[in-house]
Design an enzyme around this catalytic site. Sequence first.
Site, PDB file in Angstrom:
ATOM      1  N   ASP A  52      -6.272  -6.631   3.961  1.00  0.00           N
ATOM      2  CA  ASP A  52      -5.805  -5.474   4.201  1.00  0.00           C
ATOM      3  C   ASP A  52      -6.275  -4.456   5.604  1.00  0.00           C
ATOM      4  OD1 ASP A  52      -5.058  -2.666   4.005  1.00  0.00           O
ATOM      5  OD2 ASP A  52      -6.424  -2.302   2.159  1.00  0.00           O
ATOM      6  N   MET A 100     -12.085  -6.183   4.472  1.00  0.00           N
ATOM      7  CA  MET A 100     -10.659  -5.112   6.178  1.00  0.00           C
ATOM      8  C   MET A 100     -10.803  -6.238   6.640  1.00  0.00           C
ATOM      9  SD  MET A 100     -10.594  -2.290   3.846  1.00  0.00           S
ATOM     10  CE  MET A 100      -9.311  -1.536   5.137  1.00  0.00           C
ATOM     11  N   ASP A 154      -4.458   3.989  -2.224  1.00  0.00           N
ATOM     12  CA  ASP A 154      -5.646   4.188  -1.249  1.00  0.00           C
ATOM     13  C   ASP A 154      -6.024   5.742  -2.041  1.00  0.00           C
ATOM     14  OD1 ASP A 154      -5.938   1.736   0.117  1.00  0.00           O
ATOM     15  OD2 ASP A 154      -3.896   2.470   1.460  1.00  0.00           O
ATOM     16  N   MET A 190     -11.837   4.312  -0.615  1.00  0.00           N
ATOM     17  CA  MET A 190     -12.917   4.761   0.342  1.00  0.00           C
ATOM     18  C   MET A 190     -13.334   5.667  -0.068  1.00  0.00           C
ATOM     19  SD  MET A 190      -9.722   2.881   2.743  1.00  0.00           S
ATOM     20  CE  MET A 190      -8.182   3.066   1.565  1.00  0.00           C
ATOM     21  N   HIS A 200      -1.246  -1.454  -4.537  1.00  0.00           N
ATOM     22  CA  HIS A 200      -2.589  -1.414  -3.734  1.00  0.00           C
ATOM     23  C   HIS A 200      -2.306   0.116  -3.409  1.00  0.00           C
ATOM     24  CE1 HIS A 200      -6.043  -1.425  -1.215  1.00  0.00           C
ATOM     25  NE2 HIS A 200      -5.606  -1.188  -0.231  1.00  0.00           N
ATOM     26  N   HIS A 255      -8.380   0.841  -4.244  1.00  0.00           N
ATOM     27  CA  HIS A 255      -9.145   0.739  -3.026  1.00  0.00           C
ATOM     28  C   HIS A 255      -9.702   2.270  -2.747  1.00  0.00           C
ATOM     29  CE1 HIS A 255     -10.076  -0.532   1.830  1.00  0.00           C
ATOM     30  NE2 HIS A 255     -10.403   0.039   0.830  1.00  0.00           N
ATOM     31  N   MET A 283      -8.998   8.262  -0.441  1.00  0.00           N
ATOM     32  CA  MET A 283      -9.515   8.364   0.197  1.00  0.00           C
ATOM     33  C   MET A 283     -10.231   9.739   0.222  1.00  0.00           C
ATOM     34  SD  MET A 283      -7.433   7.235   3.634  1.00  0.00           S
ATOM     35  CE  MET A 283      -6.803   5.469   3.673  1.00  0.00           C
ATOM     36  N   SER A 317       0.715  -0.923  -0.194  1.00  0.00           N
ATOM     37  CA  SER A 317       0.213  -0.307   0.424  1.00  0.00           C
ATOM     38  C   SER A 317       0.908   0.917  -0.075  1.00  0.00           C
ATOM     39  CB  SER A 317      -0.817  -0.089   1.263  1.00  0.00           C
ATOM     40  OG  SER A 317      -1.511   1.545   1.331  1.00  0.00           O
TER      41      SER A 317
HETATM   42  O1  LIG Z   1      -6.732   0.490   2.973  1.00  0.00           O
HETATM   43  C1  LIG Z   1      -6.108   0.910   4.021  1.00  0.00           C
HETATM   44  C2  LIG Z   1      -6.459   1.568   5.227  1.00  0.00           C
HETATM   45  O2  LIG Z   1      -7.992   2.117   5.236  1.00  0.00           O
HETATM   46  C3  LIG Z   1      -4.404   0.526   3.827  1.00  0.00           C
HETATM   47  O3  LIG Z   1      -4.159  -0.413   3.064  1.00  0.00           O
HETATM   48  C4  LIG Z   1      -3.678   0.693   4.875  1.00  0.00           C
HETATM   49  O4  LIG Z   1      -3.138   1.369   4.046  1.00  0.00           O
HETATM   50  C5  LIG Z   1      -2.640  -0.090   4.730  1.00  0.00           C
HETATM   51  O5  LIG Z   1      -1.926  -0.462   6.023  1.00  0.00           O
HETATM   52  P1  LIG Z   1      -1.148  -0.640   7.515  1.00  0.00           P
HETATM   53  O6  LIG Z   1      -1.844  -1.485   7.667  1.00  0.00           O
HETATM   54  O7  LIG Z   1      -1.025  -2.217   5.652  1.00  0.00           O
HETATM   55  O8  LIG Z   1       0.278  -0.219   7.026  1.00  0.00           O
HETATM   56 FE   LIG Z   2      -6.161   0.200   1.401  1.00  0.00          FE
END
Ligand SMILES: O=C(CO)[C@@H](O)[C@H](O)COP(=O)(O)O
Ligand SMILES: [Fe+2]
Length: 251
Positions: free
Chosen positions: A202, A168, A37, A78, A35, A76, A39, A10
């Site tokens: 994740d 998740m 993310d 969000m 990955h 991903h 948001m 990620s």
């Molecule tokens: O979607 C998410 C958080 O919302 C993830 O993708 C995190 O970015 C994963 O990070 P780590 O928990 O591996 O540090």
């Molecule tokens: Fe994620």
Amino acid sequence: MPPNAIIAPSILSADFAQLGAECARTMDQGADWLHVDIMDGHFVPNITFGAPVVAKIRSHVDKPTENHGRGTFDCHMMIAEPKKWVKEFKKAGCDLYCFHYEAAFSSAAESPEQNTDEKTSPKALIRYIHDQGILAGIAIKPDTPVDVLWEILENPEEKERPDMVLVMTVHPGFGGQKFMASELPKVQELRKRYPELNIEVDGGLGPGTIDQAADAGANVIVAGSAVFGAKDPAEVIALLRKSVDERSQKL
Ligand SMILES: O=C(CO)[C@@H](O)[C@H](O)COP(=O)(O)O
Ligand SMILES: [Fe+2]
């Protein structure tokens, strides 16, 4: 036997000032996918970046030559309005658009159960994503029971079935949180029913938690802080892969 291990660091934990170089380096260190993310500050209490940034980093990583191949940008989403952004992210280079079940319904409905509008259902959104020529994933938060997915996964219309399910293992919004083992029965149940499905986990994955997730049947492993915070990221990526590949043989 479940599909092969797919390790998807990620980039939320990368150095955002050097994102392109960080992405290229992570691929060189053995990552399969990236990955990404996204948001929006509404669906989750945090904001990351949008399609223009994805388009810029895309040019630092070779496009996959096949579905689920090396270099897949696993976005991903969000975000509160997932349908609105599909075309823009596809244009930016997203290969797999993974939206949240909880956000897929019409914003007019107060809860997914109240929604009766077929056009805004998860299956309609999956079809819409496929119509743009990219893969579709569906994600569930820790508070969402896995049962909501059965109807979606059993849909006889192939175009309306997801290519991946994301379970998740933290509440979405931030990297570096503690892994929630309480979510693993969802993965077990999914794997029991769908031996060939790509099941992604994740949140909080790393050397200390990977074996549990792999034993449950997860094969797509997201790891942010465990990879980007490691002294030797290549070693961590290899360790995650080995755990999944060894354990999946026993499932
Ligand atoms: O979607 C998410 C958080 O919302 C993830 O993708 C995190 O970015 C994963 O990070 P780590 O928990 O591996 O540090
Ligand atoms: Fe994620």
